[in-house]
Design a protein around this motif. Structure first.
Motif, PDB file in Angstrom:
ATOM      1  N   SER A   1       9.337  -8.747  -5.128  1.00 35.90           N
ATOM      2  CA  SER A   1      10.114  -7.501  -5.014  1.00 35.90           C
ATOM      3  C   SER A   1       9.400  -6.567  -6.646  1.00 35.90           C
ATOM      4  O   SER A   1      10.542  -7.480  -7.567  1.00 35.90           O
ATOM      5  CB  SER A   1      10.906  -7.720  -4.368  1.00 35.90           C
ATOM      6  OG  SER A   1      11.276  -7.941  -3.168  1.00 35.90           O
TER       7      SER A   1
ATOM      8  N   VAL B   1       3.228 -10.396   2.426  1.00 33.08           N
ATOM      9  CA  VAL B   1       3.675  -9.207   1.729  1.00 33.08           C
ATOM     10  C   VAL B   1       4.066  -8.124   3.027  1.00 33.08           C
ATOM     11  O   VAL B   1       4.211  -6.681   3.170  1.00 33.08           O
ATOM     12  CB  VAL B   1       3.045  -8.354   0.610  1.00 33.08           C
ATOM     13  CG1 VAL B   1       2.893  -9.273  -0.309  1.00 33.08           C
ATOM     14  CG2 VAL B   1       1.434  -8.249   1.268  1.00 33.08           C
TER      15      VAL B   1
ATOM     16  N   SER C   1       2.035  -4.837  -1.121  1.00 35.33           N
ATOM     17  CA  SER C   1       2.398  -4.449   0.387  1.00 35.33           C
ATOM     18  C   SER C   1       1.549  -2.826   0.792  1.00 35.33           C
ATOM     19  O   SER C   1       1.919  -2.058  -0.392  1.00 35.33           O
ATOM     20  CB  SER C   1       3.815  -4.420   0.397  1.00 35.33           C
ATOM     21  OG  SER C   1       4.237  -3.155  -0.719  1.00 35.33           O
TER      22      SER C   1
ATOM     23  N   ALA D   1       7.374   1.263  -6.730  1.00 41.50           N
ATOM     24  CA  ALA D   1       8.007   0.275  -6.219  1.00 41.50           C
ATOM     25  C   ALA D   1       6.961  -0.563  -4.893  1.00 41.50           C
ATOM     26  O   ALA D   1       7.033   0.039  -3.858  1.00 41.50           O
ATOM     27  CB  ALA D   1       9.824   0.112  -4.856  1.00 41.50           C
TER      28      ALA D   1
ATOM     29  N   THR E   1       6.429  -4.545  -3.453  1.00 40.36           N
ATOM     30  CA  THR E   1       6.417  -6.544  -2.953  1.00 40.36           C
ATOM     31  C   THR E   1       4.779  -6.477  -2.790  1.00 40.36           C
ATOM     32  O   THR E   1       3.847  -6.313  -2.443  1.00 40.36           O
ATOM     33  CB  THR E   1       6.270  -6.393  -1.297  1.00 40.36           C
ATOM     34  OG1 THR E   1       7.433  -6.028  -1.339  1.00 40.36           O
ATOM     35  CG2 THR E   1       6.368  -8.118  -0.863  1.00 40.36           C
TER      36      THR E   1
END
Length: 291
Positions: A102, A53, A125, A76, A78
């Protein structure tokens, strides 16, 4: 712990499962202060998830034990899931473990029960951004350092992403063998045991007990008789120490081990990482460093 965190940079825990904890690479180098290293039991799996990530390998993620979990992402992100073999779903769609995924804001990620192995690792992430304690965000289930185990309804903060995910289409899953062969170095108290005990330890199989946890892997097999009666003053313990309690069944200390103990240590295992994914019943055999 993170239950009061607001805003959109959070993960909402809809189902935490049997045991889900925040883990990173732990607190090495503090044993002289009575602080065990803790950290991910399968550190390679967490490092791989972080690389997938775009995180530094030291970032914190989630260690999910056996039964899976369900999470909603309020921004949002990853993510990557590694470690134990388990189904992964984003919303109603199946997704691939071992690859960057994603997720849009409000997505629900479901990690199913482990089919092989015991512990899955989730990296996101930016990492799990709970407050560090003594330089680590890891949960120590014995000492109580770091965040409490994750519970239903918790909201876990996410840090800012620091880099894009790498262009990876496939990673090789780690095998979970039915039998582990662990390198053992005898001592410091192997002279407290009879020759029969040393022979049994190195020549007979043991099985991982269902009572195994992040503190230690309890084994079941031929009991190890002692040559010396009496008790020891408490001594320092290290990762991989094989302690033999009064019932004669060996116990291998893992990441959340105590830093002192009073039962004799018959030997030390070089690498305890394979035990992270060993389910109850897995066969364990010891051999000396010469093999």
């Amino acid at each position: 712990m993170a239950g009061s965190v607001g805003g959109t940079d959070v993960i909402e825990v809809r189902r935490a499962g049997a045991l889900t904890t925040v883990q990173d690479q732990g607190r090495p180098g503090l044993a002289h202060l009575g602080v065990p290293r803790s950290g991910a039991l399968d550190p390679a799996a967490l490092r791989l998830a972080n690389r997938l990530v775009g995180n530094p390998e030291s970032a914190a993620g989630l260690e999910i034990t056996l039964t899976g979990c369900e999470l909603r992402f309020h921004r949002a992100a990853t993510v990557a899931v590694t470690g134990a073999e388990a189904d992964v779903r984003v919303g109603d769609r199946a997704a691939d473990p071992g690859r960057p995924l994603s997720l849009p804001a409000s997505a629900v990620l479901r990690i199913g029960p482990a089919r092989q192995g015991l512990r899955s690792y989730l990296a996101v992430s930016g990492g799990i951004a709970v407050e560090p304690v003594l330089g680590s965000r890891a949960t120590d289930t014995l000492a109580g350092l770091g965040p409490a185990p994750v519970r239903d309804g918790d909201r876990l903060p996410i840090g800012p992403a620091v880099g894009p995910p790498p262009p990876v289409d496939f990673t090789v899953p780690t095998a979970c063998p039915a039998e582990l062969r662990l390198t053992l170095r005898l001592g410091p108290r192997h002279d407290w045991f009879t020759p029969t005990a040393l022979h049994r330890l190195l020549q007979t199989p043991y099985a991982v007990s269902p009572l195994t946890d992040r503190i230690g892997a309890r084994l079941v097999g031929a009991p190890l008789p002692r040559a010396m009666a009496g008790e020891l003053p408490s001594e320092g313990l290290v990762l991989g120490a094989v302690q033999v309690p009064a019932d004669g069944q060996p116990l291998i200390f893992l990441a959340d081990h105590p830093t002192t103990g009073g039962y004799p240590v018959i030997g030390v295992v070089d690498d305890v990482t394979p035990l992270a994914q060993a389910r109850p019943g897995t066969t364990v055999r010891f051999h000396g460093p010469q093999r």
